[in-house]
Design an enzyme around this catalytic site. Sequence first.
Site, short mmCIF file in Angstrom:
data_model
loop_
_atom_site.label_atom_id
_atom_site.label_comp_id
_atom_site.label_asym_id
_atom_site.label_seq_id
_atom_site.Cartn_x
_atom_site.Cartn_y
_atom_site.Cartn_z
N SER A 102 -2.31 56.94 29.40
CA SER A 102 -1.53 55.78 29.80
C SER A 102 -0.38 56.22 30.71
O SER A 102 -0.60 56.95 31.67
CB SER A 102 -1.04 55.02 28.56
OG SER A 102 -0.51 53.76 28.92
N ASP A 232 -10.93 48.68 29.16
CA ASP A 232 -9.47 48.82 29.14
C ASP A 232 -8.83 47.53 29.66
O ASP A 232 -9.02 47.15 30.81
CB ASP A 232 -9.07 50.00 30.03
CG ASP A 232 -7.59 50.37 29.91
OD1 ASP A 232 -6.78 49.47 29.63
OD2 ASP A 232 -7.27 51.55 30.08
N HIS A 260 -8.01 50.79 25.83
CA HIS A 260 -6.90 51.58 26.36
C HIS A 260 -6.44 52.56 25.30
O HIS A 260 -6.15 52.19 24.17
CB HIS A 260 -5.75 50.65 26.75
CG HIS A 260 -4.62 51.33 27.43
ND1 HIS A 260 -4.64 51.64 28.77
CD2 HIS A 260 -3.41 51.77 26.96
CE1 HIS A 260 -3.51 52.23 29.11
NE2 HIS A 260 -2.75 52.32 28.02
#
Length: 293
Positions: A102, A232, A260
């Site tokens: 991320s 995601d 994600h």
Amino acid sequence: MSERVIDAGGVRLCTESFGERAAPPILLVMGTGASMLWWEEGFCRMLAEGGRFVIRYDHRDTGRSVTYGAGRPGYTGADLVEDAVAVLDAHGIPAAHVVGVSAGGALAQLAALRHPDRVLSLVLISTSPAVRGDRELPPPTAEFMNFVASAQADWSQTDSVVDHLVDYARVLAGGRRPFDEAAVRDLVRRDVERADDFAAVRNHDVLPDGEPSRAPVSSIAAPTLVIHGTADPMFPLGHGRALAEEIPAARLLPLEGAGHGLDRADWTTVVHAVLAHTAAPGQGGNPGAGTRR
């Protein structure tokens, strides 16, 4: 395994290591707003058992690292990049393979741009180009945006915060796989209870970027593996494809149905890919594991 608090230029950062110090080093960089616990111990041990020296750490305002006043972080995103380098310095590591997820993937990219001599290779998970060009990237899903717009938590109440973060994790999971609420709730509660001041994590929401990078991601020289879930909701797969196309010789490993972050169901696949990617030439595995674009 040993937890160690380091002094990074007057900044207290909590780190933890796994494996033999003589092994090739891997630095794990979590997304902003998340402590090192989100690099789960089982995942770290799998990498260490594969012959790597693994370091995870708490960002500022997370876990047992330094905390700042609410709404007044006193540092920038650029400082978080320098923190990653400071962790290597404190452990006496000249250069490491850097794995970021991320926003941690963006920090890893910026570290490779600003300190190319400290980054042996990159693994970028569930992330997006840290330096935006003219490319059009797909927006987050409507479900993700609706949650961000409507979700609320009472940050003075542990149960309210835990419920909020579990709900957020459910949205991030993407909805194509079973969601293990019990496991996520346990992780979230441990994270909240371990933190010196969990409410301080909200400082990451108001964090200025700091000095922007003038170099495009296409100038990254480190061998790069991009790992991205096909479901995601924050950074749809097009973000991973963009990274694989823009960084020279980068490889893309799509994770079918993954959302994600790093799902436990993908640990074996991801560990195998990371070990192959970080292996010295001629020592097994394809250092560019994955499929091109």
